[in-house]
Enzyme design. Structure first.
Site, PDB file in Angstrom:
ATOM      1  N   CYS A 118       0.817  -1.272  -0.003  1.00 32.99           N
ATOM      2  CA  CYS A 118      -0.165   0.016   0.202  1.00 32.99           C
ATOM      3  C   CYS A 118       0.831   1.265   0.066  1.00 32.99           C
ATOM      4  O   CYS A 118       1.339   1.561  -0.936  1.00 32.99           O
ATOM      5  CB  CYS A 118      -1.105  -0.076   1.207  1.00 32.99           C
ATOM      6  SG  CYS A 118      -2.295   1.256   0.955  1.00 32.99           S
ATOM      7  N   HIS A 222      -3.513  -5.074   0.313  1.00 34.97           N
ATOM      8  CA  HIS A 222      -3.020  -5.689   1.763  1.00 34.97           C
ATOM      9  C   HIS A 222      -2.866  -7.369   1.758  1.00 34.97           C
ATOM     10  O   HIS A 222      -3.865  -7.714   2.386  1.00 34.97           O
ATOM     11  CB  HIS A 222      -3.945  -5.050   2.787  1.00 34.97           C
ATOM     12  CG  HIS A 222      -3.692  -3.713   2.975  1.00 34.97           C
ATOM     13  ND1 HIS A 222      -2.769  -3.221   3.906  1.00 34.97           N
ATOM     14  CD2 HIS A 222      -4.030  -2.358   2.418  1.00 34.97           C
ATOM     15  CE1 HIS A 222      -2.622  -1.750   4.101  1.00 34.97           C
ATOM     16  NE2 HIS A 222      -3.558  -1.359   3.041  1.00 34.97           N
ATOM     17  N   GLU A 224      -1.404  -8.881   3.639  1.00 35.29           N
ATOM     18  CA  GLU A 224      -0.994  -9.470   5.163  1.00 35.29           C
ATOM     19  C   GLU A 224      -2.539  -9.856   5.643  1.00 35.29           C
ATOM     20  O   GLU A 224      -2.357 -10.227   6.680  1.00 35.29           O
ATOM     21  CB  GLU A 224      -0.609  -8.389   5.832  1.00 35.29           C
ATOM     22  CG  GLU A 224      -1.224  -7.190   6.248  1.00 35.29           C
ATOM     23  CD  GLU A 224      -1.223  -6.276   5.329  1.00 35.29           C
ATOM     24  OE1 GLU A 224      -1.992  -5.188   5.609  1.00 35.29           O
ATOM     25  OE2 GLU A 224      -0.858  -6.383   4.083  1.00 35.29           O
TER      26      GLU A 224
END
Length: 246
Positions: A118, A222, A224
């Site tokens: 990001c 994202h 993660e």
């Protein structure tokens, strides 16, 4: 790694005002999701806060690392790429920008694996001389990349990846479902940076890489927070191949 040691990953932190228990103070912080994703992938996460010394001496940190993650967070100060501030560019942290630009630039020079997530993708581009779109709704006419502040709800969209690219290899596919939360994006690409992923919403650049580097990838989404994503695991596997330190 050859000696059985887990790779050590530097994880650049935000500097924000935060509240916890009875405290309300400035803090160095990140979502736990970044650390969890690295640990699940087999790495040791070492949080790296903004530091004026590190901005001038990035090797003092990088000497102990096998890879570097540039995480999400506040908008990058547009002075970093020679532009005036848009009214919607807020909460900038120039001290964080300076340290992370130095770390990213030197990590690339040292051929350490680098993953930008990001804001981290945008930081890689700025570090190499690129610029940013400061407020996407002005350019695109919609808010589909960040529909709800502080949430990934209803912000899912697919990204089209370039065949043969590092992005496609890291994701393991050419069309990748993502979780997105951003109002800025890459504009002019930095030196040596190529686009390798585009949103199927509007063709916005959502993945960049540096073909002349060892392993350098920026993703606008994202990974993660998505257990299905292979991106963090691919990065960690590459970091595990970094030669052992003396």
């Amino acid at each position: 790694m050859g000696d059985g040691r887990r790779p050590r990953i530097g994880l650049c932190t935000a500097l924000e005002r935060a509240r916890w228990t009875v405290w309300d103070r400035e803090a160095f912080l990140l979502s736990r999701a970044y650390v969890d994703a690295l640990q699940v992938a087999g790495a040791v996460a070492l949080m790296v806060p903004p530091d004026a010394w590190v901005a001038e001496h990035p090797d003092d940190v990088l000497d102990g690392l096998d890879g570097l993650v540039l995480a999400g967070g506040a908008d990058i100060d547009p002075a970093s790429y020679g532009e005036s501030r848009h009214a919607k560019t807020t909460n900038t942290r120039p001290d964080r920008d300076h340290a992370e630009i130095a770390l990213a630039t030197r990590a690339l020079e040292r051929e350490l694996p680098v993953l930008g997530i990001c804001r981290g993708m945008q930081l890689i581009n700025v570090a190499l001389g690129g610029t940013l779109v400061q407020h996407l709704p002005d350019d695109l006419g919609h808010t589909d990349h960040r529909r709800a502040l502080g949430s990934f709800d209803n912000a899912d969209h697919d990204v089209r990846l370039e065949p043969g690219s590092l992005a496609a290899a890291a994701c393991g596919e050419l069309r990748h479902a993502t979780k997105s939360h951003h109002h800025q994006a890459v504009a002019k690409l930095g030196d040596g940076v190529v686009a390798s992923g585009w949103s199927e919403l509007d063709d916005l650049v959502e993945a960049i890489e540096i073909p002349d580097s060892r392993w350098a990838l920026g993703v606008q989404w994202h990974p993660e927070v998505d257990p299905r994503s292979r991106v963090v695991r691919a990065f960690t596997a590459e970091a595990a191949r970094t030669p052992a330190r003396a």
